[in-house]
Scaffold this motif. Structure first.
Motif, mmCIF file in Angstrom:
data_model
loop_
_atom_site.group_PDB
_atom_site.id
_atom_site.type_symbol
_atom_site.label_atom_id
_atom_site.label_comp_id
_atom_site.label_asym_id
_atom_site.label_seq_id
_atom_site.Cartn_x
_atom_site.Cartn_y
_atom_site.Cartn_z
ATOM 1 N N THR A 94 0.939 -1.291 0.226
ATOM 2 C CA THR A 94 -0.056 -0.004 -0.103
ATOM 3 C C THR A 94 0.993 1.273 -0.153
ATOM 4 O OG1 THR A 94 -1.713 1.332 1.367
ATOM 5 C CG2 THR A 94 -0.277 -0.174 2.552
ATOM 6 N N GLU A 95 0.413 2.027 -0.675
ATOM 7 C CA GLU A 95 1.240 3.419 -0.591
ATOM 8 C C GLU A 95 0.717 4.560 0.253
ATOM 9 O OE1 GLU A 95 2.472 4.881 -4.617
ATOM 10 O OE2 GLU A 95 2.312 2.700 -5.440
ATOM 11 N N GLN A 96 -0.213 4.031 1.292
ATOM 12 C CA GLN A 96 -0.578 4.659 2.352
ATOM 13 C C GLN A 96 0.186 4.436 3.693
ATOM 14 O OE1 GLN A 96 -3.292 7.146 2.451
ATOM 15 N NE2 GLN A 96 -2.888 6.834 0.260
ATOM 16 N N CYS A 97 0.033 5.368 4.650
ATOM 17 C CA CYS A 97 1.200 4.906 5.774
ATOM 18 C C CYS A 97 0.249 5.602 7.338
ATOM 19 C CB CYS A 97 2.241 5.735 5.893
ATOM 20 S SG CYS A 97 3.278 5.242 7.168
ATOM 21 N N ASN A 98 0.476 4.913 8.170
ATOM 22 C CA ASN A 98 -0.007 5.423 9.402
ATOM 23 C C ASN A 98 0.715 6.533 10.368
ATOM 24 O OD1 ASN A 98 1.772 3.253 9.806
ATOM 25 N ND2 ASN A 98 0.863 2.438 11.691
ATOM 26 N N CYS A 104 9.844 12.373 5.400
ATOM 27 C CA CYS A 104 9.419 11.263 4.450
ATOM 28 C C CYS A 104 9.138 11.966 3.168
ATOM 29 C CB CYS A 104 7.994 10.838 4.898
ATOM 30 S SG CYS A 104 7.517 9.319 3.763
ATOM 31 N N TYR A 105 9.652 11.334 1.879
ATOM 32 C CA TYR A 105 9.524 11.831 0.675
ATOM 33 C C TYR A 105 8.117 11.367 0.142
ATOM 34 C CZ TYR A 105 11.178 7.218 -0.441
ATOM 35 O OH TYR A 105 11.171 5.923 -0.474
ATOM 36 N N GLU A 106 7.345 10.380 0.423
ATOM 37 C CA GLU A 106 6.402 9.809 -0.309
ATOM 38 C C GLU A 106 5.220 10.710 0.104
ATOM 39 O OE1 GLU A 106 5.566 5.582 -0.043
ATOM 40 O OE2 GLU A 106 7.504 5.116 0.979
ATOM 41 N N ASP A 107 4.184 10.690 -1.036
ATOM 42 C CA ASP A 107 2.937 11.569 -1.034
ATOM 43 C C ASP A 107 1.544 11.033 -0.649
ATOM 44 O OD1 ASP A 107 2.491 10.075 -3.296
ATOM 45 O OD2 ASP A 107 3.054 11.801 -4.689
ATOM 46 N N PHE A 108 1.598 9.778 -0.704
ATOM 47 C CA PHE A 108 0.452 8.862 -0.016
ATOM 48 C C PHE A 108 -0.747 9.004 -1.130
ATOM 49 C CE2 PHE A 108 2.804 10.430 3.602
ATOM 50 C CZ PHE A 108 3.638 9.533 3.979
ATOM 51 N N GLU A 109 -0.392 9.243 -2.135
ATOM 52 C CA GLU A 109 -1.644 9.380 -3.291
ATOM 53 C C GLU A 109 -2.306 8.135 -3.483
ATOM 54 O OE1 GLU A 109 -0.076 11.411 -6.572
ATOM 55 O OE2 GLU A 109 0.030 13.434 -5.479
ATOM 56 N N LYS A 110 -1.692 7.120 -3.287
ATOM 57 C CA LYS A 110 -2.256 5.900 -4.151
ATOM 58 C C LYS A 110 -2.425 4.927 -2.637
ATOM 59 C CE LYS A 110 0.654 6.123 -8.015
ATOM 60 N NZ LYS A 110 1.569 5.281 -9.096
ATOM 61 N N GLY A 111 -3.472 3.917 -2.951
ATOM 62 C CA GLY A 111 -3.733 3.106 -1.880
ATOM 63 C C GLY A 111 -3.288 1.733 -2.058
ATOM 64 N N LYS A 112 -4.127 0.712 -1.605
ATOM 65 C CA LYS A 112 -3.790 -0.614 -1.301
ATOM 66 C C LYS A 112 -3.580 -1.412 -2.650
ATOM 67 C CE LYS A 112 -6.506 -3.912 0.487
ATOM 68 N NZ LYS A 112 -7.200 -4.655 1.440
ATOM 69 N N MET A 113 -2.452 -2.471 -2.856
ATOM 70 C CA MET A 113 -2.325 -3.011 -4.020
ATOM 71 C C MET A 113 -3.629 -3.759 -4.844
ATOM 72 S SD MET A 113 0.639 -5.666 -4.930
ATOM 73 C CE MET A 113 2.056 -4.331 -5.071
ATOM 74 N N LYS A 114 -3.842 -3.486 -5.953
ATOM 75 C CA LYS A 114 -4.943 -4.201 -6.487
ATOM 76 C C LYS A 114 -4.742 -5.499 -6.786
ATOM 77 C CE LYS A 114 -5.599 0.217 -8.838
ATOM 78 N NZ LYS A 114 -5.840 1.059 -10.308
ATOM 79 N N ASP A 115 -5.910 -6.522 -6.545
ATOM 80 C CA ASP A 115 -5.889 -7.654 -6.724
ATOM 81 C C ASP A 115 -4.984 -8.212 -8.234
ATOM 82 O OD1 ASP A 115 -6.902 -8.357 -4.477
ATOM 83 O OD2 ASP A 115 -8.957 -8.681 -5.097
ATOM 84 N N GLU A 116 -5.705 -7.187 -9.324
ATOM 85 C CA GLU A 116 -5.055 -7.542 -10.711
ATOM 86 C C GLU A 116 -3.495 -7.578 -10.788
ATOM 87 O OE1 GLU A 116 -7.441 -3.637 -11.275
ATOM 88 O OE2 GLU A 116 -7.606 -5.484 -9.913
ATOM 89 N N VAL A 117 -2.900 -6.603 -9.765
ATOM 90 C CA VAL A 117 -1.345 -6.698 -9.772
ATOM 91 C C VAL A 117 -0.671 -7.854 -9.119
ATOM 92 C CG1 VAL A 117 0.429 -5.307 -9.018
ATOM 93 C CG2 VAL A 117 -1.526 -3.969 -9.680
ATOM 94 N N VAL A 118 -1.404 -8.261 -7.950
ATOM 95 C CA VAL A 118 -1.038 -9.251 -7.172
ATOM 96 C C VAL A 118 -1.104 -10.715 -8.317
ATOM 97 C CG1 VAL A 118 -1.446 -11.047 -5.464
ATOM 98 C CG2 VAL A 118 -1.690 -8.722 -5.157
ATOM 99 N N ASN A 119 -2.276 -10.716 -8.832
ATOM 100 C CA ASN A 119 -2.736 -11.744 -9.895
ATOM 101 C C ASN A 119 -1.680 -11.856 -10.841
ATOM 102 O OD1 ASN A 119 -4.599 -12.598 -8.011
ATOM 103 N ND2 ASN A 119 -6.352 -11.318 -9.394
ATOM 104 N N GLY A 120 -1.355 -10.675 -11.595
ATOM 105 C CA GLY A 120 -0.316 -10.546 -12.266
ATOM 106 C C GLY A 120 1.113 -10.991 -12.205
ATOM 107 N N VAL A 121 1.676 -10.713 -10.820
ATOM 108 C CA VAL A 121 2.698 -11.266 -10.527
ATOM 109 C C VAL A 121 2.826 -12.759 -10.270
ATOM 110 C CG1 VAL A 121 4.471 -10.832 -8.932
ATOM 111 C CG2 VAL A 121 3.346 -9.031 -9.500
ATOM 112 N N ILE A 122 1.823 -13.002 -9.676
ATOM 113 C CA ILE A 122 1.724 -14.698 -9.605
ATOM 114 C C ILE A 122 1.798 -15.495 -11.069
ATOM 115 C CG2 ILE A 122 0.070 -16.705 -8.865
ATOM 116 C CD1 ILE A 122 1.751 -15.284 -6.624
#
Length: 441
Positions: A94-98, A104-122
């Protein structure tokens, strides 16, 4: 006729009054010896009556045959490193943070990794795993533990795939440690996540000033509590936790106090190590507000460690690993950063730079890579003379940070990295602990 030997071009020698420290970047050997005069003579090509010492220095690469082409040998090792067949993937689960750390240099614009990304890597692994020597995963973010379900979904499938084709699977995590309870830790160990980097920025006052929750609440006590519970309650010896302290001018003044705390809590537990890095300007807007508090000379860190009363009791293994890692991870051919939306990067810093966005994970299992962009990371046009002549030339020609080669016009300004910039004191720190004087030295 006796074979003649010369000193290796990959040597770095520290000559202190009562001892000599030898480091060779090719063999990755670090040796401390009281035989200062004998070593000096051998490195000058002179004869020495200590036959065993000479034999050891030859075996460890400090002395090489006069007819050896070390530059050719060094280039070969460099290319072996960057074209290693291990598939190394860093997941931004996820590109979110608690947290909202002030540097920190990150901007937290994006959220949790999408299922299609996980499936694509698998699917990519199913098609290509047999071509690699193994798989190395680093869970990153944002804060990776905000997406523990992503970690579990991918890990279960990837571990099984590796098992089927008899390939090794290793995993680590960079986490702020706030959510790393013993219960979560046990779950991660079952998923083969064995190596951790957790940041504690000095004593409580300093840490809680720079590393707060999104709502500004402190985090120090929760992280320490989690680590104490892991140390006391987790019996496995399979894991390693590297505690990283990012140091500012303020926290630098309290290093001894922080080390006292680390000594008290963890020096007895060999699964824990501690290392320090100066807070740097890694981009973004937040760091501009603390610019005046950044350390001006990072080499003071190693000098400070040398004077700490219990430094010899600490396992500074991380520093030795960083020194010997050499090649920047972003320069390695089969190393990719997988963004939560499927964008493939080479570096974990410059997410918005076009040169860093080298491809995309497709759901059908293809890594759609821009070869022209990838090539600039892996095969730079040229190296500065200072790099080709350096004792680290087999490890990091062109600077340890691969992104520098595309960001800096004047190649003579390339930064060699924290460890190399103060190699003398780093070697002294490493030699404080453990037996660095093997038989014969």
């Amino acid at each position: 006729m006796d074979k003649k030997y010369k000193k290796s071009v990959f040597n770095y020698v520290v000559e202190d009054p009562n001892e000599t420290i030898l480091y060779n970047s090719y063999t990755e050997k670090i040796v401390c010896s009281k035989k200062c005069k004998e070593i000096e003579d051998l490195l000058k090509g002179q004869e020495c009556n200590d036959i065993k010492l000479k034999e050891n220095m030859i075996a460890d690469g400090f002395l090489v045959s006069n007819d050896e082409d070390e530059q050719a040998k060094g280039k070969l090792k460099y290319y072996e490193r960057i074209f290693d067949r291990l598939l190394s993937l860093t997941f931004l689960t996820t590109e979110q943070c608690n947290f909202r750390c002030k540097y920190c240099y990150e901007d937290f614009e994006k959220g949790k990794m999408k299922d299609e990304v996980v499936n694509g890597v698998i699917r990519y692994l199913k098609k290509n795993l047999s071509s690699y020597s193994g798989v190395s995963i680093d869970w990153f973010g944002g804060e990776p533990l905000l997406a523990l379900d992503v970690i579990e979904k991918f890990s279960v499938q990837a571990i099984e795939l590796c098992k089927q084709v008899k390939k090794p699977y290793i995993a680590g995590m960079t986490t702020n440690g706030y959510l790393l309870t013993p219960e979560v830790f046990e779950r991660l160990l079952k998923l083969k996540v064995y190596n951790y980097q957790i940041t504690i920025d000095g004593v409580q006052e300093n840490h809680d000033k720079y590393r707060t929750l999104k709502n500004g609440a402190p985090t120090f006590e929760k992280i320490i509590d989690n680590l104490q519970n892991i140390s006391k309650n987790i019996k496995s010896n399979a894991f390693k936790i590297a505690i990283r302290a990012n140091i500012t001018k303020e926290s630098f003044e309290h290093i001894d106090e922080f080390m006292d705390l680390m000594y008290k809590e963890f020096h007895h537990d060999k699964r824990f190590t501690v290392f320090f890095r100066p807070v740097g300007d890694w981009g973004g807007e937040r760091v501009k507000l603390i610019k005046s508090n950044l350390l001006e000379k990072e080499n003071a860190l190693f000098s400070k460690l040398l004077t700490y009363k219990n430094s010899g009791e600490f396992a500074f293994d991380t520093y030795e690993s960083l020194l010997n890692a050499g090649v920047c991870y972003a320069a390695i051919r089969n190393n990719y950063i997988i963004g939560s939306d499927g964008i493939i990067y080479k570096c974990t810093l410059h997410f918005k730079k076009s040169f860093n966005q080298v491809g995309k994970v497709l759901e059908n299992g293809k890594f759609d890579i821009d070869i022209n962009k990838l090539a600039k990371w892996v095969t730079p046009d040229s190296f500065p003379a200072k790099c080709t002549e350096c004792y680290m030339s087999n490890a990091c020609p062109g600077g340890q940070c691969a992104a520098q080669r595309m960001l800096i016009d004047n190649k003579s300004d390339l930064n060699c990295g924290y460890e190399v910039n103060d190699i003398e004191n780093l070697l002294r720190v490493i030699c404080l602990r453990g037996n660095r004087t093997p038989a014969g030295y």
